[in-house]
Write a protein that holds these residues in place. Structure first.
Motif, PDB file in Angstrom:
ATOM      1  N   ILE A 124      33.108  33.265  26.226  1.00  0.00           N
ATOM      2  CA  ILE A 124      33.315  31.961  26.872  1.00  0.00           C
ATOM      3  C   ILE A 124      33.710  30.914  25.830  1.00  0.00           C
ATOM      4  N   ARG A 125      33.031  30.920  24.687  1.00  0.00           N
ATOM      5  CA  ARG A 125      33.361  29.943  23.647  1.00  0.00           C
ATOM      6  C   ARG A 125      34.766  30.179  23.089  1.00  0.00           C
ATOM      7  N   ARG A 126      35.159  31.447  22.978  1.00  0.00           N
ATOM      8  CA  ARG A 126      36.449  31.758  22.361  1.00  0.00           C
ATOM      9  C   ARG A 126      37.602  31.617  23.351  1.00  0.00           C
ATOM     10  N   PHE A 127      37.411  32.093  24.586  1.00  0.00           N
ATOM     11  CA  PHE A 127      38.490  32.104  25.581  1.00  0.00           C
ATOM     12  C   PHE A 127      38.588  30.773  26.318  1.00  0.00           C
ATOM     13  N   ARG A 128      37.486  30.018  26.376  1.00  0.00           N
ATOM     14  CA  ARG A 128      37.414  28.718  27.040  1.00  0.00           C
ATOM     15  C   ARG A 128      37.963  28.789  28.474  1.00  0.00           C
ATOM     16  N   PRO A 129      37.349  29.610  29.311  1.00  0.00           N
ATOM     17  CA  PRO A 129      37.870  29.780  30.675  1.00  0.00           C
ATOM     18  C   PRO A 129      37.557  28.575  31.556  1.00  0.00           C
ATOM     19  N   ASP A 130      38.428  28.346  32.528  1.00  0.00           N
ATOM     20  CA  ASP A 130      38.140  27.398  33.601  1.00  0.00           C
ATOM     21  C   ASP A 130      37.234  28.030  34.653  1.00  0.00           C
ATOM     22  N   VAL A 131      37.312  29.357  34.765  1.00  0.00           N
ATOM     23  CA  VAL A 131      36.573  30.098  35.785  1.00  0.00           C
ATOM     24  C   VAL A 131      35.909  31.297  35.128  1.00  0.00           C
ATOM     25  N   VAL A 132      34.650  31.547  35.468  1.00  0.00           N
ATOM     26  CA  VAL A 132      33.963  32.774  35.069  1.00  0.00           C
ATOM     27  C   VAL A 132      33.574  33.511  36.347  1.00  0.00           C
ATOM     28  N   VAL A 133      34.117  34.715  36.518  1.00  0.00           N
ATOM     29  CA  VAL A 133      33.767  35.561  37.659  1.00  0.00           C
ATOM     30  C   VAL A 133      32.642  36.488  37.220  1.00  0.00           C
ATOM     31  N   LEU A 134      31.479  36.342  37.829  1.00  0.00           N
ATOM     32  CA  LEU A 134      30.334  37.200  37.530  1.00  0.00           C
ATOM     33  C   LEU A 134      30.296  38.304  38.577  1.00  0.00           C
ATOM     34  N   GLY A 135      31.100  39.329  38.358  1.00  0.00           N
ATOM     35  CA  GLY A 135      31.186  40.458  39.268  1.00  0.00           C
ATOM     36  C   GLY A 135      30.127  41.480  38.904  1.00  0.00           C
ATOM     37  N   CYS A 136      28.879  41.147  39.164  1.00  0.00           N
ATOM     38  CA  CYS A 136      27.745  41.950  38.694  1.00  0.00           C
ATOM     39  C   CYS A 136      26.680  42.040  39.785  1.00  0.00           C
ATOM     40  N   THR A 137      25.744  42.946  39.579  1.00  0.00           N
ATOM     41  CA  THR A 137      24.591  43.037  40.454  1.00  0.00           C
ATOM     42  C   THR A 137      23.793  41.738  40.401  1.00  0.00           C
ATOM     43  N   GLY A 138      23.023  41.461  41.462  1.00  0.00           N
ATOM     44  CA  GLY A 138      22.342  40.185  41.587  1.00  0.00           C
ATOM     45  C   GLY A 138      21.493  39.782  40.387  1.00  0.00           C
ATOM     46  N   PRO A 139      20.585  40.645  39.893  1.00  0.00           N
ATOM     47  CA  PRO A 139      19.765  40.246  38.748  1.00  0.00           C
ATOM     48  C   PRO A 139      20.592  39.893  37.516  1.00  0.00           C
ATOM     49  N   VAL A 140      21.715  40.572  37.302  1.00  0.00           N
ATOM     50  CA  VAL A 140      22.558  40.271  36.143  1.00  0.00           C
ATOM     51  C   VAL A 140      23.270  38.932  36.323  1.00  0.00           C
ATOM     52  N   VAL A 141      23.751  38.649  37.544  1.00  0.00           N
ATOM     53  CA  VAL A 141      24.341  37.332  37.809  1.00  0.00           C
ATOM     54  C   VAL A 141      23.311  36.242  37.537  1.00  0.00           C
ATOM     55  N   ASN A 142      22.085  36.461  37.969  1.00  0.00           N
ATOM     56  CA  ASN A 142      21.024  35.478  37.775  1.00  0.00           C
ATOM     57  C   ASN A 142      20.792  35.207  36.288  1.00  0.00           C
TER      58      ASN A 142
END
Length: 394
Positions: free
Chosen positions: A73-91
């Motif tokens: 995130i620090r290097r790519f500096r995205p406008d959007v982060v898609v957390l395509g993960c299982t619920g506990p990992v998204v949390n």
């Protein structure tokens, strides 16, 4: 939007990787994007990664620890982060991302999500956009967000892998798509294998394939206590079935459907892939049609059938009205990109709402355990579990 949005997508398991890579393909082509897999005990194997990316434009992703996601995130500096993960990992990951000047957070579910689950929203309470795949899911998840007081939006798109499979030769196989969670018991699974074996004996012109999400030694999104291949080997050793009657394969579903004359499952989202590919199918009702069996959505679909139907190769075509209401809506109904564009503009203006973090009632140690699974190398976790089992036995 005049300036392209930069998108970083993170997945954790094979099914979420398949969904996330397909979702990236639906973005405007001029948007820069990056895909990564966060390291955890369910990290897909190299073969699972190749299978998940089959038919997408995604490059093979890097596998990074949880703190590596923050580095990206620090290097790519995205406008959007898609957390395509299982619920506990998204949390866990959503809590690790600094709230100040944060990117737009997007998440979703990689398959059938009927009936909608409050727990799914609770784990993803910090996201700005929850992506689902039918009008019914939009209505149900929107109502849950409203009841929980969450500001996140619900957006609609088609499941990204519902593209027709181009025929690649004769349709000479029947494909059974396994599901890790249901049916749970070994006896029910053996009944399915026996019906598949009966079909193979009655129809030697058809190759009967058990399409698995993972080989017995591989990890997947949900733990599979009674693996079909292991059960089959035991049944063959007992003389209950002919060893070579069935073929077991973990390759891409798209390739199997291109050759399929019929498809069968208990509840797998691959049933929708079969419909998209024009393959007649059966959704087995022998074990119940309930929320627990994850097949409630197939009521009134015209696809429900029994193990006896399977043994006789009696496959069905789905009801067109059901298809239109469930996952096969018109492209004009899809609004997730409009929501995403608006959220990016809001973020650039510094007006994104503060993320909401709800507490989930699944045990006092659940959150620390989820964090530990991302921070500690899976090999170390396996050694810890082995040591704990040894201590208990002694």
């Amino acid at each position: 939007m005049t300036v392209p949005a930069r998108v970083l997508a993170v997945a954790d398991s094979d099914s979420y990787l398949k969904w996330t890579a397909g979702l990236l393909d639906h973005l405007p082509p001029h948007w820069p994007r990056r895909l990564a897999v966060v390291r955890s005990p369910i990290t897909p194997s190299p073969e699972q990664i190749r299978s998940a990316l089959n038919g997408t434009d995604a490059d093979v992703p890097d596998i990074v620890p949880a703190r590596g996601v923050l580095h990206l995130i620090r290097r790519f500096r995205p406008d959007v982060v898609v957390l395509g993960c299982t619920g506990p990992v998204v949390n866990v990951l959503s809590r690790m991302i600094p709230a100040a000047d944060r990117p737009v957070l997007v998440s979703g579910l990689p398959g059938i999500s009927v009936p909608a689950s409050e727990r799914a929203w609770v784990f993803r309470s910090a996201v700005d956009l929850f992506v689902v795949h039918s009008r019914r899911e939009v209505a149900e998840f929107t109502a849950i967000a409203r009841d929980l007081g969450l500001p996140g939006r619900v957006g609609l798109t088609r499941l990204p892998f519902l593209a027709p499979a181009a025929p690649a030769g004769p349709r000479d196989r029947v494909v059974f798509a396994t599901q890790a969670k249901v049916p749970a018991g070994p006896e029910e699974r053996e009944r399915i294998l026996l019906s598949l074996a009966a079909l193979a004996e009655r129809r030697p012109d058809l190759r009967v394939v058990v399409k698995m999400r993972a080989l017995a030694q591989e990890q997947q999104t949900h733990r599979e206590r009674h693996h079909y291949q292991t059960l089959w080997q035991r049944m063959a050793g007992q003389g209950r079935v002919r060893p070579g009657a069935l073929t077991f394969d973990a390759g891409p579903m798209r390739g199997h459907l291109a050759h399929a004359a019929g498809f069968v499952t208990v509840s797998s989202t691959a049933a929708l892939e079969a419909i998209a590919a024009g393959v007649p199918l059966l959704v087995l009702s022998d074990f119940g049609v309930t929320a627990e069996m994850i097949n409630l959505v197939f009521e009134d679909s015209g696809c429900l059938g029994t193990l006896d139907d399977l043994a006789e190769a009696r496959f069905r075509d789905p009801d067109p009205a059901w298809c239109a209401a469930n996952y096969f809506h018109e492209p004009a109904d899809e609004d997730w990109l409009g929501h995403l564009t608006g959220l990016v503009e809001t973020a650039r203006a510094g007006r994104l709402p503060q993320p909401v973090y709800l507490h989930h009632q699944i045990g006092r140690l659940a959150a620390p355990r989820a964090r530990l699974r991302l921070e500690v190398h899976p090999d170390t976790l396996r050694r810890i579990r082995t040591l704990r089992r040894t201590v208990r036995r002694r």
